[in-house]
Design a protein around this motif. Structure first.
Motif, PDB file in Angstrom:
ATOM      1  N   MET A  90      34.707  28.450  43.521  1.00  0.00           N
ATOM      2  CA  MET A  90      34.017  29.326  44.498  1.00  0.00           C
ATOM      3  C   MET A  90      33.898  30.739  43.931  1.00  0.00           C
ATOM      4  O   MET A  90      32.864  31.388  44.053  1.00  0.00           O
ATOM      5  CB  MET A  90      34.805  29.382  45.814  1.00  0.00           C
ATOM      6  N   GLU A  91      34.959  31.181  43.268  1.00  0.00           N
ATOM      7  CA  GLU A  91      34.935  32.548  42.712  1.00  0.00           C
ATOM      8  C   GLU A  91      33.813  32.659  41.675  1.00  0.00           C
ATOM      9  O   GLU A  91      33.128  33.683  41.592  1.00  0.00           O
ATOM     10  CB  GLU A  91      36.284  32.852  42.055  1.00  0.00           C
ATOM     11  N   LYS A  92      33.568  31.564  40.947  1.00  0.00           N
ATOM     12  CA  LYS A  92      32.499  31.588  39.930  1.00  0.00           C
ATOM     13  C   LYS A  92      31.121  31.576  40.607  1.00  0.00           C
ATOM     14  O   LYS A  92      30.175  32.195  40.150  1.00  0.00           O
ATOM     15  CB  LYS A  92      32.619  30.375  38.991  1.00  0.00           C
ATOM     16  N   GLU A  93      31.035  30.868  41.747  1.00  0.00           N
ATOM     17  CA  GLU A  93      29.720  30.677  42.390  1.00  0.00           C
ATOM     18  C   GLU A  93      29.294  31.869  43.241  1.00  0.00           C
ATOM     19  O   GLU A  93      28.114  32.052  43.518  1.00  0.00           O
ATOM     20  CB  GLU A  93      29.763  29.441  43.303  1.00  0.00           C
ATOM     21  N   LYS A  94      30.270  32.646  43.715  1.00  0.00           N
ATOM     22  CA  LYS A  94      29.925  33.701  44.674  1.00  0.00           C
ATOM     23  C   LYS A  94      30.176  35.084  44.061  1.00  0.00           C
ATOM     24  O   LYS A  94      31.303  35.385  43.638  1.00  0.00           O
ATOM     25  CB  LYS A  94      30.779  33.536  45.946  1.00  0.00           C
ATOM     26  N   GLU A  95      29.160  35.915  44.047  1.00  0.00           N
ATOM     27  CA  GLU A  95      29.302  37.250  43.417  1.00  0.00           C
ATOM     28  C   GLU A  95      30.367  38.077  44.146  1.00  0.00           C
ATOM     29  O   GLU A  95      31.215  38.703  43.539  1.00  0.00           O
ATOM     30  CB  GLU A  95      27.938  37.955  43.477  1.00  0.00           C
ATOM     31  N   HIS A  96      30.332  38.010  45.487  1.00  0.00           N
ATOM     32  CA  HIS A  96      31.346  38.737  46.270  1.00  0.00           C
ATOM     33  C   HIS A  96      32.352  37.721  46.773  1.00  0.00           C
ATOM     34  O   HIS A  96      32.031  36.886  47.615  1.00  0.00           O
ATOM     35  CB  HIS A  96      30.680  39.468  47.446  1.00  0.00           C
ATOM     36  N   PHE A  97      33.543  37.770  46.191  1.00  0.00           N
ATOM     37  CA  PHE A  97      34.567  36.763  46.521  1.00  0.00           C
ATOM     38  C   PHE A  97      35.958  37.401  46.455  1.00  0.00           C
ATOM     39  O   PHE A  97      36.240  38.229  45.572  1.00  0.00           O
ATOM     40  CB  PHE A  97      34.498  35.604  45.510  1.00  0.00           C
ATOM     41  N   LEU A  98      36.820  37.017  47.402  1.00  0.00           N
ATOM     42  CA  LEU A  98      38.235  37.404  47.289  1.00  0.00           C
ATOM     43  C   LEU A  98      39.105  36.274  47.841  1.00  0.00           C
ATOM     44  O   LEU A  98      38.814  35.729  48.899  1.00  0.00           O
ATOM     45  CB  LEU A  98      38.548  38.685  48.058  1.00  0.00           C
ATOM     46  N   LEU A  99      40.124  35.939  47.096  1.00  0.00           N
ATOM     47  CA  LEU A  99      41.139  34.984  47.550  1.00  0.00           C
ATOM     48  C   LEU A  99      42.383  35.766  47.962  1.00  0.00           C
ATOM     49  O   LEU A  99      42.914  36.555  47.176  1.00  0.00           O
ATOM     50  CB  LEU A  99      41.508  34.011  46.418  1.00  0.00           C
ATOM     51  N   ILE A 100      42.798  35.564  49.208  1.00  0.00           N
ATOM     52  CA  ILE A 100      44.060  36.155  49.694  1.00  0.00           C
ATOM     53  C   ILE A 100      45.050  34.994  49.824  1.00  0.00           C
ATOM     54  O   ILE A 100      44.768  34.032  50.539  1.00  0.00           O
ATOM     55  CB  ILE A 100      43.864  36.790  51.090  1.00  0.00           C
ATOM     56  N   THR A 101      46.141  35.050  49.062  1.00  0.00           N
ATOM     57  CA  THR A 101      47.090  33.940  49.184  1.00  0.00           C
ATOM     58  C   THR A 101      48.453  34.412  49.668  1.00  0.00           C
ATOM     59  O   THR A 101      48.909  35.496  49.294  1.00  0.00           O
ATOM     60  CB  THR A 101      47.239  33.151  47.864  1.00  0.00           C
TER      61      THR A 101
END
Ligand code: BV8
Ligand code: ZN
Length: 243
Positions: A90-101
């Motif tokens: 998803m991070e590769k596919e979406k220009e604006h991306f953030l994962l909060i873990t």
């Protein structure tokens, strides 16, 4: 999984420009990392208030370190699973991306995620109780509690304990993303631990579409637009695969 519901969610994912993902221990379950509250839950054998607090560490640093050393030895044998790979996709596919873990196991980064905020810290990092020394150490410590090479004070796991605040920058980055994303995917969290438990409401309040993936219903049930009952490995992989 209801095909109509899934295709709607798939469409929402494809159309989203700014994606935020929030994960909990459930996304590492398929890697063999015990969850906190599930049947094989870590907390089952230990009381979190007993061990994951600064007071517990001050009272019995050896016991707390034995628990963390045991967890590090267990997690070291675990590899990322399809949940982690789907999220790094998803991070590769979406220009604006953030994962909060909320996870401290480091498996997201191992699976290639780089836009990650580890709001509860990282079990592979240690920090000094006095001089602020802070470094990665993936091996076992001979002596527990380990001592700082610089000032000989105790080292502690660089995780956020109950009663400790989330590091300011991590919280600000998370809140900024939650207030500007158009899609929030919540996966593998029981939704009890604050402040992460309020993140879905925050995104919903900002009109983001909220999707949840879990093997059981969670307190978020009312406010999510799409709920998928099932394993995050399967559902997240399906979300990023077929176009
Ligand atoms: C804070 C790091 C301000 C350490 C963790 C009284 C005194 C002090 C504080 C409080 C208090 N009352 C409330 C609070 C606030 C407290 C809190 O929320 N307590 C709860 C328990 C009520 N929060 C805090 O203290 C936070 N700081 O608020 O600062 C402040 C300051 C002072 C005083 C007050 C407030 C800091 C919280 C951080 C705690 N640190 N971890 C370590 O890991 O050792 S929390 C720990 O729980 C992990 O990080 C974990 O991620 C997190 C949350 O659990 P989940 O990830 O959701 O995991 P869980 O097992 O619960 O659920 C797994 C889910 O996955 C389940 O739903 C399951 O169905 C699902 N699942 C399983 N398999 C799958 C799956 N889903 C999909 N697929 C599968 N295959
Ligand atoms: Zn030191």
């Amino acid at each position: 999984m209801d095909p109509l519901e899934f295709s709607r969610a798939k469409k929402a994912y494809n159309q989203s420009q700014k994606v935020c993902v929030l994960t909990g221990a459930g996304v590492s379950a398929e890697s063999g990392v015990p969850t906190f509250r599930g049947t094989d839950g870590l907390w089952k054998n230990y009381n979190p208030m007993e061990l994951a607090t600064l007071e517990a560490f001050r009272r019995d640093p050896v016991l707390v370190w034995e628990w963390y050393q045991w967890r590090r030895q267990l997690i070291r044998k675990c590899a990322p699973n399809p949940s982690h790979f789907a999220i790094s996709q998803m991070e590769k596919e979406k220009e604006h991306f953030l994962l909060i873990t909320q996870n401290v196991d480091g498996l997201h980064k191992k699976a290639g995620s780089s836009k990650v905020v580890e709001i509860h810290g990282n079990i592979w990092e240690v920090k000094c109780m006095s001089c602020g020394a802070n470094f990665m150490e993936e091996g076992d410590f001979e002596k527990l509690p380990p001592e700082c090479g610089k000032c000989s004070s105790f080292l502690r796991p660089n995780v956020v304990w109950f009663g400790e605040s989330i590091p300011r920058e991590a919280l600000e980055t998370s809140i900024e993303a939650l207030s500007s994303c158009d899609l929030l995917i919540v996966a593998g969290t029981s939704g009890y631990v604050q402040p992460a438990a309020s993140f879905a409401q925050m995104a919903a309040k900002n009109k983001a579409v909220v999707m949840e993936v879990n093997i059981e219903k969670t307190p978020n049930a009312e406010l999510v637009d799409h709920f998928f009952l099932g394993k995050s490995g399967e559902i997240l992989s399906a979300l990023v695969s077929e176009k």
